[in-house]
Scaffold this active site. Structure first.
Site, PDB file in Angstrom:
ATOM      1  CB  CYS A  36      -7.549   1.437   6.782  1.00  0.00           C
ATOM      2  SG  CYS A  36      -9.026   2.357   6.325  1.00  0.00           S
ATOM      3  CB  CYS A 109     -15.469  -0.822   5.017  1.00  0.00           C
ATOM      4  SG  CYS A 109     -13.989  -1.776   5.424  1.00  0.00           S
TER       5      CYS A 109
END
Ligand code: FES
Length: 168
Positions: A36, A109
């Site tokens: 990402c 995350c």
């Protein structure tokens, strides 16, 4: 992401805690996620309490998504008062605890935050600080932007980013 999680993340990033570099940090760690493209750097400062070395404070900078910022904000609060060993043991779901369970696509995350924390708390990072302490002008705690700029301008690749998926 469900509505409740969205609202909790929005709350957390409205007033994120402990954002910014820490010039007097004892250690610093940086990680990136190659998929990402998010990056996170964490600084940690220790203090002595009852003969034990515990985390006094921590801060972070992120080119990360809102979830990573929210988790980093929570994590920098959560680890205060813990030893490095205790903080290293924290799992991604513990670091993001107040947000509730993260959906599968957002678990990385929290892993990004865990990775930065582990990098900052690792003995190798502490060693680096010791080695750099005597060198004038050696900046222990550059901003994440500094590192990115430095990395781009140097073909030798001074940028020290650990990509999480390369650790496995
Ligand atoms: Fe990659 Fe959040 S989407 S860190």
């Amino acid at each position: 992401m469900n509505k409740e999680l969205e609202m909790k993340v929005a709350d957390a990033i409205r007033d994120p805690k402990n954002v910014g570099e820490m010039p007097d940090a004892d250690s610093v760690g940086t990680v990136g996620n190659s998929e990402c493209g998010e990056m996170l750097r964490m600084w940690v400062k220790y203090k002595e309490k009852d003969g034990e070395k515990i985390i006094d404070k921590a801060s972070f900078q992120s080119f990360g998504c809102e979830t990573a910022i929210a988790v980093a904000s929570l994590a920098t609060e959560l680890i205060k008062g813990k030893t490095a060993d205790e903080a290293i043991e924290l799992k991604p779901e513990e670091l993001s605890g107040e947000l509730g369970p993260l959906p599968p696509m957002k678990i990385h995350c929290a892993e990004l935050v865990q990775g930065a924390l582990r990098s900052a708390l690792s003995p190798q990072e502490k060693e680096m600080k010791t080695q750099s302490a005597d060198q004038p002008g050696n900046k222990l705690s550059p901003t994440l932007q500094d590192s990115l700029n430095q990395g781009q301008s140097q073909s030798g690749g001074e940028l020290k980013i650990k990509f999480l998926d390369e650790q496995n």
